[in-house]
Design an enzyme around this catalytic site. Structure first.
Site, PDB file in Angstrom:
ATOM      1  N   ARG A 443       0.848  -1.193  -0.038  1.00 54.73           N
ATOM      2  CA  ARG A 443       0.040  -0.051   0.038  1.00 54.73           C
ATOM      3  C   ARG A 443       0.769   1.345   0.059  1.00 54.73           C
ATOM      4  O   ARG A 443       0.445   2.186  -0.441  1.00 54.73           O
ATOM      5  CB  ARG A 443      -0.857  -0.006   1.153  1.00 54.73           C
ATOM      6  CG  ARG A 443      -2.006  -1.180   1.118  1.00 54.73           C
ATOM      7  CD  ARG A 443      -3.124  -0.893   2.173  1.00 54.73           C
ATOM      8  NE  ARG A 443      -3.953  -2.242   2.086  1.00 54.73           N
ATOM      9  CZ  ARG A 443      -3.485  -3.142   2.981  1.00 54.73           C
ATOM     10  NH1 ARG A 443      -2.904  -2.888   3.982  1.00 54.73           N
ATOM     11  NH2 ARG A 443      -4.239  -4.278   2.908  1.00 54.73           N
ATOM     12  N   VAL A 444       2.092   1.321   0.257  1.00 52.30           N
ATOM     13  CA  VAL A 444       2.930   2.492   0.661  1.00 52.30           C
ATOM     14  C   VAL A 444       4.085   2.339  -0.336  1.00 52.30           C
ATOM     15  O   VAL A 444       4.759   3.519  -0.847  1.00 52.30           O
ATOM     16  CB  VAL A 444       3.181   2.654   1.804  1.00 52.30           C
ATOM     17  CG1 VAL A 444       2.087   3.382   2.472  1.00 52.30           C
ATOM     18  CG2 VAL A 444       4.027   1.860   2.664  1.00 52.30           C
TER      19      VAL A 444
END
Ligand code: ATP
Ligand code: MG
Length: 585
Positions: A443-444
């Site tokens: 997600r990052v």
């Protein structure tokens, strides 16, 4: 709290009966501390020839010679541990030292067994405090009720029995930390288990420390390269990120973590491998592998084996994180692997059940979420004001028959910044690392991916998703049109290119060249079974004859449009000249 009204008597032990002035002094002392109406009883005891011992409920005041020596010893120990020049300090301390009437709370063991003890008579004990039992056995308070404290034991409980004495230390559990730990194998208390001698400690950290605050953090912006193409291209991990590795048993979870550690060589990342509940023999093999490949220099292994007590397994990841924080706070980059948190949760479950806590879902206690959230929150990318250090966490979780909706997997998935899902079906089909592209996510990390990697990987995920879908639809079809066949073949090629042997890490430029070439469909004519060897040869060709391109990509992290078209051109020429082309008759 101590109820002063309930205390009725104080017992004074000495070998000679105190005279009237001494008696008055004791009465005054007791009245000041515990109020009036307390009866003072004297008992003759030959153990205190040179002093007195006063017991008021669980408080013990030791005015005997031994007691005073004990106090002096403690004080010198405390003053010496601050790392300053200890000899002059000791002299000063001895000069100014006057023995005090220090209260020592002493409790009694009520029950003991399975590494757990319940202790009565410590009214002021606090949660997480370390207690010392008879024979030096150490324990930590995990449960408090009105009358007793539940305590987990770090040493063999055979030395204590019900009725044994326990003293409070007023301290929380801690672990020594420092540069000396690099290259070493230690247990959950920081004690070396590799027979290489003592480890000099630079500092002493509590094992449970608060996670960095929001303002002390900055976004993840620097890649942590795993060297594994399937991960670096589609699920990139950034420094400070927490990426879960999840899958059934024997799907290559540990191998991904180990390959990532090996790939950090020369990249200025300190690696910590926390093994929880694994066989000592497999960890020994792992350490040998790292040593052979020169990776132990920047690695610390913290091992709580399957045969260690549940308390030792329970504190292992916290202790490992504290060692990591020591380096992170110096502005260094740390990678920590927890292998694995399923076994950690099981250890915590047994402790909780033995402590008499009520079981919840899957018999885990209600606070099992907090168990892992407070651990993983400690991984961060610190702001530049705080030194800019980072700690990247790779927790590992084992699933049963691929069930990610079980209690522990769902908990940890929700705490982490993404997961790499490994599938046994792929693994057994020879697709290794067995990364399931549909269920994995980061997600990052995309923000931390280099420009070259981003543009090279481009449509890879999409192509693979389409391939999976098409494969599912067509698996029972006998007659396929040419277009579908081509797409399936292209998907197969991509899957084969992503296969990587254990320990075969790929540098950034290698990954960029392979991905650019394969996504431009230059490798499609190569036979599937030859593709791995062929890719190796192609990279050799690039290294030998086009080193400038390799260097540029590795150093700048950028793939210019010219370099991209050059790579495609060189690759297709190489394919047409060297590949044993598969042609359909
Ligand atoms: P466990 O559940 O027992 O902890 P695991 O999921 O951690 O297992 P590993 O121990 O990493 O799995 O790997 C299982 C086996 O698969 C090992 O024998 C390992 O050598 C092999 N293996 C792992 N990755 C690869 C790979 N990329 N290529 C070939 N073999 C591999
Ligand atoms: Mg494993």
């Amino acid at each position: 709290m101590k109820d002063k009204k309930l205390i009725k008597e104080a017992v004074l032990y000495s070998s000679v009966e105190p005279d009237s002035t001494q008696q008055k002094r004791f009465r005054d002392f007791i009245a000041a501390k515990y109020g009036p109406d307390i009866q003072l009883i004297w008992k003759k005891d030959g153990k205190y020839p040179n002093g007195f011992r006063l017991e008021v409920e669980s408080d013990v005041y030791d005015w005997s010679i031994e007691g005073r020596f004990e106090q002096l010893k403690q004080m010198l120990k405390n003053s010496a541990s601050d790392g300053s020049d200890s000899i002059p300090l000791m002299k000063e301390n001895i000069r100014s030292w006057t023995p005090e009437a220090l209260a020592r709370e002493v409790g009694t063991v009520l029950t003991v067994g399975d590494g757990i003890a319940t202790v009565g008579g410590l009214p002021n004990a606090t949660y997480g405090e370390i207690l010392i039992f008879d024979g030096g056995v150490r324990g930590m308070i995990q449960n408090l009720t009105e009358t007793e404290a539940g305590c987990i034991l770090f040493d063999d409980d055979g030395q204590i029995s019900s009725g044994s004495k326990v003293v409070r230390t007023g301290k929380r559990a801690g672990i020594p930390v420092g540069e000396g730990f690099l290259g070493r194998v230690v247990n959950s208390l920081g004690v070396p288990i590799d027979k290489k001698g003592e480890i000099p400690a630079s500092e002493y950290y509590p094992i449970e420390r608060p996670a960095p605050a929001i303002i002390d953090r900055q976004p993840v912006n620097c890649p942590l390269k795993t060297g594994i193409m399937a991960i670096d291209s589609m699920f990139p991990i950034g420094r400070g990120q927490r990426e879960l590795i999840i899958g059934d048993r024997q799907t290559g979870k540990s191998s991904i973590a180990i390959d990532t550690i090996l790939n950090q060589k020369g990249k200025n990342v300190i690696c910590i491998y926390v093994s929880i509940g694994q066989k000592s023999s497999s960890v020994a093999k792992f350490v040998r592998d790292l040593e052979e490949k020169g990776a132990m220099e920047y690695t610390i292994v913290l091992h709580a084996s399957a045969s260690d007590t549940a308390p030792m397994q329970y504190i292992a990841p916290y202790a490992g994180t504290s060692i990591g924080e020591y380096f992170m706070q110096q502005g260094k980059d740390v990678l920590i692997v927890y292998d694995d948190l399923t076994k950690h949760a099981v250890a915590y479950r047994s402790i909780s059940l033995l402590l008499g806590r009520s079981p919840g879902r899957e018999a885990y206690p209600g606070d099992v979420f907090y168990l892992h959230s407070r651990l993983l929150e400690r991984s961060a990318h610190l702001s530049d004001e705080k030194g800019g250090g980072s700690m990247t966490a790779l927790p590992i979780v084992e699933t049963q028959a691929g069930d990610v909706s079980a209690y522990i997997p769902t908990n940890i998935i929700s705490i982490t910044d993404g997961q790499i899902f490994l599938e046994s079906e792929l693994f057994f089909a020879g697709q290794r690392p067995a990364v399931n592209v549909g269920l994995s996510v980061s997600r990052v990390g995309g923000d931390a991916q280099t420009k070259a990697m981003k543009s090279a990987a481009g449509t890879l995920r999409l192509e693979l998703a389409q391939y999976r879908e098409m494969k599912m639809f067509t698996q029972f079809a006998s007659d396929l049109d040419d277009e579908t066949k081509k797409q399936l073949a292209f998907g197969e090629t991509l899957m084969h290119v992503l296969r990587q042997a254990q320990g075969e890490s790929r540098q950034q430029y290698e990954q960029v060249i392979i991905l650019t070439a394969v996504l431009a469909k230059t490798l499609t004519p190569v036979k599937l079974n030859d593709i791995r060897d062929f890719v190796g040869k192609m990279l050799d060709h690039f290294r030998k004859n086009h080193a400038a391109i390799c260097d540029r990509i590795e150093k700048t992290g950028v793939l210019s449009p010219e370099d991209r078209s050059d790579i495609i051109e060189i690759a297709s020429k190489f394919v047409s000249e060297n590949a044993e082309i598969e042609t359909e008759l």
